[in-house]
Design a protein around this motif. Structure first.
Motif, PDB file in Angstrom:
ATOM      1  N   ARG A 166      52.012 -14.084   7.975  1.00  0.00           N
ATOM      2  CA  ARG A 166      53.005 -14.211   6.698  1.00  0.00           C
ATOM      3  C   ARG A 166      53.956 -13.083   6.504  1.00  0.00           C
ATOM      4  N   GLU A 167      53.530 -11.932   7.014  1.00  0.00           N
ATOM      5  CA  GLU A 167      54.554 -10.791   6.955  1.00  0.00           C
ATOM      6  C   GLU A 167      55.605 -10.884   7.616  1.00  0.00           C
ATOM      7  N   GLU A 168      55.485 -11.665   9.018  1.00  0.00           N
ATOM      8  CA  GLU A 168      56.630 -12.028   9.626  1.00  0.00           C
ATOM      9  C   GLU A 168      57.552 -13.219   9.087  1.00  0.00           C
ATOM     10  N   ARG A 208      59.566 -11.766   6.467  1.00  0.00           N
ATOM     11  CA  ARG A 208      60.919 -11.126   6.568  1.00  0.00           C
ATOM     12  C   ARG A 208      61.871 -11.956   7.295  1.00  0.00           C
ATOM     13  N   ARG A 209      61.646 -13.008   7.798  1.00  0.00           N
ATOM     14  CA  ARG A 209      62.662 -14.224   8.198  1.00  0.00           C
ATOM     15  C   ARG A 209      63.228 -14.594   6.977  1.00  0.00           C
ATOM     16  N   LEU A 210      62.378 -15.184   5.973  1.00  0.00           N
ATOM     17  CA  LEU A 210      63.119 -15.777   4.932  1.00  0.00           C
ATOM     18  C   LEU A 210      63.732 -14.806   4.304  1.00  0.00           C
ATOM     19  N   GLN A 211      63.586 -13.385   4.136  1.00  0.00           N
ATOM     20  CA  GLN A 211      64.154 -12.401   3.302  1.00  0.00           C
ATOM     21  C   GLN A 211      65.534 -12.293   3.919  1.00  0.00           C
ATOM     22  N   TYR A 212      65.651 -12.263   5.203  1.00  0.00           N
ATOM     23  CA  TYR A 212      66.975 -11.868   5.918  1.00  0.00           C
ATOM     24  C   TYR A 212      67.368 -12.961   6.830  1.00  0.00           C
ATOM     25  N   PRO A 213      67.878 -13.992   6.178  1.00  0.00           N
ATOM     26  CA  PRO A 213      68.016 -15.420   7.007  1.00  0.00           C
ATOM     27  C   PRO A 213      69.131 -15.005   7.998  1.00  0.00           C
ATOM     28  N   THR A 214      70.049 -14.309   7.744  1.00  0.00           N
ATOM     29  CA  THR A 214      71.469 -14.283   8.359  1.00  0.00           C
ATOM     30  C   THR A 214      71.086 -13.151   9.764  1.00  0.00           C
ATOM     31  N   TYR A 266      53.213 -24.711  13.600  1.00  0.00           N
ATOM     32  CA  TYR A 266      54.566 -24.556  14.184  1.00  0.00           C
ATOM     33  C   TYR A 266      54.587 -23.296  15.131  1.00  0.00           C
ATOM     34  N   ASN A 267      55.440 -23.053  15.909  1.00  0.00           N
ATOM     35  CA  ASN A 267      55.647 -22.259  16.837  1.00  0.00           C
ATOM     36  C   ASN A 267      57.092 -21.482  16.842  1.00  0.00           C
ATOM     37  N   TYR A 268      57.289 -20.243  16.542  1.00  0.00           N
ATOM     38  CA  TYR A 268      58.744 -19.984  16.521  1.00  0.00           C
ATOM     39  C   TYR A 268      58.541 -18.581  17.124  1.00  0.00           C
ATOM     40  N   ASN A 269      59.855 -18.134  17.528  1.00  0.00           N
ATOM     41  CA  ASN A 269      60.193 -16.524  17.936  1.00  0.00           C
ATOM     42  C   ASN A 269      60.182 -15.595  16.839  1.00  0.00           C
ATOM     43  N   PRO A 270      59.186 -14.630  16.707  1.00  0.00           N
ATOM     44  CA  PRO A 270      59.031 -13.807  15.459  1.00  0.00           C
ATOM     45  C   PRO A 270      60.599 -12.947  15.262  1.00  0.00           C
ATOM     46  N   PRO A 271      61.156 -12.764  14.090  1.00  0.00           N
ATOM     47  CA  PRO A 271      62.212 -11.786  14.178  1.00  0.00           C
ATOM     48  C   PRO A 271      61.870 -10.338  14.363  1.00  0.00           C
ATOM     49  N   PRO A 272      62.888  -9.624  14.762  1.00  0.00           N
ATOM     50  CA  PRO A 272      62.634  -8.160  14.542  1.00  0.00           C
ATOM     51  C   PRO A 272      62.755  -7.812  13.192  1.00  0.00           C
ATOM     52  N   PRO A 273      62.382  -6.348  12.893  1.00  0.00           N
ATOM     53  CA  PRO A 273      62.355  -5.823  11.670  1.00  0.00           C
ATOM     54  C   PRO A 273      63.859  -5.704  11.326  1.00  0.00           C
ATOM     55  N   PRO A 274      64.056  -5.634   9.842  1.00  0.00           N
ATOM     56  CA  PRO A 274      65.470  -5.351   9.617  1.00  0.00           C
ATOM     57  C   PRO A 274      66.155  -3.900  10.194  1.00  0.00           C
ATOM     58  N   PRO A 275      67.236  -4.199  10.571  1.00  0.00           N
ATOM     59  CA  PRO A 275      67.870  -2.955  11.231  1.00  0.00           C
ATOM     60  C   PRO A 275      67.857  -1.697  10.224  1.00  0.00           C
ATOM     61  N   PRO A 276      68.058  -0.637  10.911  1.00  0.00           N
ATOM     62  CA  PRO A 276      68.005   0.638  10.057  1.00  0.00           C
ATOM     63  C   PRO A 276      69.252   0.571   9.178  1.00  0.00           C
ATOM     64  N   ASP A 277      69.215   1.222   7.990  1.00  0.00           N
ATOM     65  CA  ASP A 277      70.470   1.283   7.223  1.00  0.00           C
ATOM     66  C   ASP A 277      71.263   2.097   7.524  1.00  0.00           C
ATOM     67  N   ASP A 315      76.293   1.072   5.057  1.00  0.00           N
ATOM     68  CA  ASP A 315      77.220  -0.120   4.504  1.00  0.00           C
ATOM     69  C   ASP A 315      76.512  -1.210   4.342  1.00  0.00           C
ATOM     70  N   GLY A 316      75.082  -1.064   3.996  1.00  0.00           N
ATOM     71  CA  GLY A 316      74.314  -2.298   3.594  1.00  0.00           C
ATOM     72  C   GLY A 316      73.935  -3.229   4.812  1.00  0.00           C
ATOM     73  N   GLY A 317      72.766  -2.926   5.208  1.00  0.00           N
ATOM     74  CA  GLY A 317      72.056  -3.586   6.536  1.00  0.00           C
ATOM     75  C   GLY A 317      72.220  -5.127   6.434  1.00  0.00           C
ATOM     76  N   ALA A 318      71.801  -5.502   5.020  1.00  0.00           N
ATOM     77  CA  ALA A 318      71.565  -6.908   4.656  1.00  0.00           C
ATOM     78  C   ALA A 318      73.147  -7.656   4.973  1.00  0.00           C
ATOM     79  N   GLN A 319      74.007  -7.070   4.938  1.00  0.00           N
ATOM     80  CA  GLN A 319      75.435  -7.738   5.001  1.00  0.00           C
ATOM     81  C   GLN A 319      75.496  -8.113   6.075  1.00  0.00           C
ATOM     82  N   GLY A 320      75.035  -7.675   7.200  1.00  0.00           N
ATOM     83  CA  GLY A 320      75.097  -7.930   8.543  1.00  0.00           C
ATOM     84  C   GLY A 320      76.233  -6.991   9.187  1.00  0.00           C
ATOM     85  N   GLY A 321      77.044  -5.867   8.674  1.00  0.00           N
ATOM     86  CA  GLY A 321      77.773  -5.009   9.058  1.00  0.00           C
ATOM     87  C   GLY A 321      77.298  -4.196  10.218  1.00  0.00           C
ATOM     88  N   ALA A 322      76.033  -3.899  10.123  1.00  0.00           N
ATOM     89  CA  ALA A 322      75.499  -2.844  11.200  1.00  0.00           C
ATOM     90  C   ALA A 322      74.485  -3.485  12.353  1.00  0.00           C
TER      91      ALA A 322
END
Length: 716
Positions: A590-592, A595-601, A684-695, A698-705
Motif C-alpha cells: 500500500r505504501e508503494e 507514493r505512485r499515486l501521490q507523485y504521478p509525474t 496486478y504486477n508493476y514495477n514499484p516507483p522509487p521514493p520521491p527525489p530529495p528536495d 525548487d520543488g521536487g514535485a514539479q519535476g525540476g530536479a
C-alpha cells in the motif's frame, strides 16, 4: 584390606628395588605393588559401602545413610578401581597380567560408576523431584551407557573361563537402571517437560574416602623367633580331617533342610487359612489402620493400584492436570484472537485507502485475500470449542458429579472413605456355638505360639552353624594313634545329638500347633460367616475396580489432551505467523502504491497487469487426537512441529535490501502454487516507483530536479 594395602606399600618403598636385576621382576615391581595397594583400598571401601547400604552384621542396627552419602562412598570405590586400572595400563603390567584380571578390574570400575550415578539420581529425586528431573535423566543415561559397556566386558570375562558372577550382576543392575530411566523419561515427557542437560555440565559427585593405608608395625615386621612351620598339618591328616568335615556338612544340611521344610509347611497352611490377614477384617479392630484393613479385603493387584492412587494425590493430581490443559487452551484462543485482530486492522487500513483513492486503488480487497486465513482461524476455534467440551466432561468426572458412593464417584478410592464402606467381619448377634471372643483370642494365642516356634528354629540354625565353626578334630586326630578314624568320627558326631533332638521337638511342636490352629479356624469361619463375607468382598472389589478403571481412563484422556494441545499450539503459532507476514507485506504494498499515486509525474506508467495466478490456499491439516469416552473425540491434527510452513523467499514480511519490492512480491506470488500466504499482488504486477527525489529547493514535485531517464529504481 587396609593392612594388606599397608604391606604392599611397605614392599614398594623398601623391598621392591632390592630384588635382583635389572630387569626387575614385574610381579614385585613398584607399579605392580602400587596397583595392588589401590585394589586393596578399593575392596576396603567396597566393604564400607556394602555395610552402609544395609549389610550390617547380625545384631547391629541397619544403616540410615542417605542416597547422597552412599553416592559419595561409591564414587570413591570407583575412583580407587580407576586409579588401579590406570596404573596397570601405563606400564608393562598390561602385557604381564592375565586378560581376566584386567577385565575383572574394569568391570568393577564400571559397576560402581553406574551405582554412583543411580544413587545420586535417587538423592536428587528425593530432594526436589520436579526441578531435578533433567539432571536425573542425564545421570541415568550415562549410567545406562556404562552398564552396556560393562555387560560386554562381563561376557568376555565369562567366555575366558571365569564364573558368571559379573555377567549376572551387570545384567541385574542394567535392568534396574533401564527401568528407572524409562520411568523418569515418561514422567518428563508427560508432566514436567524439562530440558535434559549434557552429562558433562552436571556438578561432579564429591568423593568420601572412608579407608586408609595401615602400615605394618615394627613388631609385625620383626615376627616371632619360633619355628614358623610349627602350625603346619601333615597332608595325610588334612585329608582325613576333610573327610570328617564332609560328614559334619551332611549332618548340618539334613537338619537345616528339616527346619526349612517345616517353615515352608507352616507358611503354606497359614496362606490357605488366610491367617493372620483375616483377623484384620474384624469390626472395631483398634490395632488396625485403614491400609491394613483394605489389604485384607482387596486382592493384592487391586490394592497395589489403589495404594499408588493415594500416594500420587488422588484426583487432586488430575484436577491440577486439567487446569494446565485449560491454560493451554486459553493460550491457543489468545493466539487466534491476535491473528484475527491483525487481519481486521489490515482490512480497515485497506478500506480507508480505497475510500481515499476510489477507482485508482487497484489493490485487491483484503476480504478476497484473507478468506482462507479466516476460514482456518474459524476451524481452529471450532476444534478448541470441541476440546473444551471434552475437557469439561473429564472435569465433571473428577469433581465426583455422579451419585455419592456410586460407580462413578472417584472419591471412593481414598483410603479413609473406602475403609468406611468396606465389608467387615461382624460378631453374630446371637451365637449358638462357641463364644466368638474365645475363638478369636484362641486364634491369636496359637498364632503367637507358632511365631515363637519359628523363632526357636532360627536359633537352632545359628547354634548348628556355631558348633560347626568351633568343631576342630585335627588335635584329637593327630594325638590319638590307637583309635580308628571311624570310631573317632562317630564319637565326635555325638555332640550334635542334643541339637538334632531339639530340631525334632521343634518340628513336632509346630505340627501340634498347626492342627490346633486348623480347628480354631474352622470354628472362626462358622461363627463369623466367613463365606458370606468373602462374597461381599468380591462385590466390593469389583466395584472398586470399576471406579479405578474410570480413573485410569480419565488419566489417559488427560495425557492425550496434553499431547493434543501441544501440537495444536504449534499449528496455531504457524497460522498466526502467516497472518502477521501477510499484513506486513500488504502494508508495504500500500505504501508503494500510495507514493505512485501521490507523485504521478515522477514515475513511468505501470505495465499492463499480468494474468492473475490461480490461488490455492488449502487449510493446514489438523493434528490427530484420540480422546476416548466418556468425553467426545478431539479433532484430528498432524504434528505441526515436524512440518513447519515453508518460509517465503527472502523472509516473509521483510523487504530484501538487495531486491526491489516488485521482485519480492513476485516471489511471494509464485509461492502460491505450493500453498502458503495469498499474494496481495495477485491482481496486478508493476514495477514499484522509487521514493520521491530529495528536495533541491525548487520543488521536487514539479519535476525540476528529477530526471526519469537517469534515475534507476534498482539503486534502492
Amino acid at each position: 584390606f587396609q593392612q594388606a594395602s599397608g604391606y604392599f606399600r611397605y614392599c614398594r618403598d623398601n623391598v621392591a628395588l632390592l630384588t635382583d636385576g635389572p630387569p626387575h621382576p614385574l610381579d614385585v615391581s613398584p607399579d605392580a605393588l602400587k596397583a595392588l595397594e589401590l585394589v586393596m583400598l578399593a575392596q576396603a571401601q567396597e566393604c564400607v559401602l556394602e555395610k552402609a547400604m544395609g549389610g550390617a552384621a547380625p545384631g547391629e542396627p541397619p544403616s540410615k545413610a542417605s542416597e547422597g552419602a552412599l553416592a559419595r562412598v561409591a564414587k570413591q570405590v570407583q575412583s580407587f578401581y580407576a586409579e588401579a586400572n590406570a596404573e596397570i595400563a601405563t606400564g608393562q603390567l598390561s602385557q604381564h597380567l592375565e586378560k581376566a584380571w584386567i577385565l575383572h578390574l574394569k568391570c568393577k570400575e564400571l559397576l560402581f560408576s553406574c551405582e554412583t550415578e543411580l544413587l545420586a539420581a535417587e538423592a536428587e529425586r528425593k530432594k526436589d523431584e520436579a526441578d531435578s528431573i533433567g539432571s536425573r535423566i542425564a545421570r541415568l543415561r550415562h549410567a545406562d551407557m556404562q552398564m552396556k559397556e560393562c555387560v560386554k566386558m562381563a561376557k568376555q570375562l565369562t567366555s575366558s573361563g571365569s564364573n558368571s558372577f559379573f555377567q549376572d550382576a551387570a545384567g541385574k543392575l542394567s535392568t534396574a537402571v533401564d527401568k528407572v530411566l524409562r520411568k523418569a523419561v515418561k514422567e518428563n515427557e508427560t508432566v514436567y517437560l524439562s530440558r535434559v542437560p549434557k552429562y558433562d555440565s552436571l556438578a561432579p559427585i564429591a568423593e568420601a574416602k572412608m579407608v586408609k593405608v595401615v602400615l605394618p608395625t615394627k613388631e609385625e615386621l620383626t615376627g616371632s623367633s619360633g619355628d614358623v612351620f610349627v602350625g603346619l598339618v601333615p597332608d595325610s591328616s588334612a585329608k582325613v580331617a576333610s573327610k570328617y568335615t564332609e560328614m559334619v556338612d551332611v549332618l548340618i544340611k539334613k537338619e537345616k533342610d528339616s527346619l526349612c521344610s517345616a517353615t515352608d509347611d507352616a507358611r503354606v497352611k497359614l496362606k490357605q487359612m488366610e491367617l493372620p490377614d483375616i483377623l484384620l477384617a474384624l469390626e472395631h479392630n483398634a490395632d488396625m489402620d485403614n491400609a491394613a484393613m483394605l489389604k485384607a479385603v482387596l486382592p493384592d493387584g487391586l490394592y497395589s493400584k489403589v495404594s499408588d492412587f493415594n500416594r500420587s494425590g488422588g484426583t487432586q493430581h488430575c484436577q491440577e492436570f486439567a487446569k494446565d490443559l485449560q491454560s493451554m487452551r486459553g493460550v491457543g484462543i489468545d493466539m487466534l484472537n491476535t491473528a484475527e485482530r491483525d487481519l481486521d486492522a489490515e482490512s480497515k487500513e485497506d478500506e480507508a485507502m480505497r475510500e481515499q483513492w476510489k477507482d485508482k486503488w487497484v489493490v485487491p480487497m483484503s476480504a478476497s485475500l484473507t478468506m482462507l486465513l479466516r476460514d482456518n482461524i474459524a476451524e481452529f476455534k471450532s476444534k478448541l470449542s470441541a476440546a473444551e467440551q471434552s475437557d469439561l466432561s473429564v472435569t465433571n468426572l473428577l469433581s465426583s458429579t455422579g451419585s455419592p458412593g456410586g460407580s462413578d464417584d472417584m472419591s471412593l478410592l481414598g483410603f479413609d472413605k473406602m475403609s468406611k464402606l468396606a465389608p467387615m467381619l461382624r460378631k453374630p448377634i446371637m451365637s449358638v456355638g462357641p463364644d466368638p471372643n474365645e475363638v478369636v483370642n484362641g486364634l491369636k494365642r496359637t498364632l503367637m505360639e507358632l511365631e515363637n516356634c519359628a523363632g526357636e528354629r532360627t536359633n537352632l540354625e545359628e547354634k548348628l552353624n556355631e558348633m560347626k565353626f568351633k568343631d576342630n578334630v585335627l588335635p584329637k586326630l593327630m594325638s590319638s594313634k590307637e583309635m580308628s578314624e571311624e570310631k573317632l568320627f562317630k564319637e565326635e558326631l555325638q555332640k550334635y545329638q542334643p541339637l538334632q533332638n531339639s530340631v525334632s521337638e521343634s518340628i513336632a511342636s509346630q505340627d501340634q500347633l498347626l492342627k490346633k490352629l486348623a480347628e480354631l479356624h474352622a470354628q472362626f469361619a462358622s461363627v463369623f460367616s466367613v463365606a458370606e463375607w468373602k462374597g461381599e468382598c468380591d462385590a466390593f472389589a469389583s466395584r472398586v475396580k470399576t471406579i479405578y478403571e474410570s480413573y485410569s481412563q480419565v488419566q489417559h484422556d488427560l495425557e492425550e489432551g496434553l499431547r493434543f494441545y501441544t501440537s495444536l499450539q504449534d499449528a496455531i503459532g504457524s497460522l498466526r505467523q502467516q497472518c502477521s507476514d501477510f499484513c506486513v507485506t500488504r502494508r508495504m504494498q500500500r505504501e508503494e502504491l500510495a507514493r505512485r499515486l501521490q507523485y504521478p509525474t515522477q514515475y513511468p506508467p505501470p505495465p499492463p497487469p499480468q494474468q492473475q495466478l490461480q490461488q490455492q490456499y488449502p487449510p493446514p491439516p489438523p493434528p490427530q487426537q484420540q480422546y476416548p469416552p466418556p468425553s467426545p473425540q478431539y479433532p484430528s491434527y498432524p504434528d505441526y512441529a515436524s512440518q513447519p510452513p515453508p518460509p517465503a523467499p527472502g523472509g516473509v514480511g521483510q523487504h530484501p535490501t538487495n531486491q526491489p519490492l516488485h521482485t519480492h512480491l513476485n516471489n511471494l506470488q509464485l509461492q502460491q502454487q505450493g500453498g502458503g500466504i495469498p499474494s496481495p499482488n495477485a491482481a496486478y504486477n508493476y514495477n514499484p516507483p522509487p521514493p520521491p527525489p530529495p528536495d533541491s529547493g525548487d520543488g521536487g514535485a514539479q519535476g525540476g530536479a528529477y530526471d526519469s531517464n537517469t534515475y534507476n529504481p534498482l539503486h534502492r
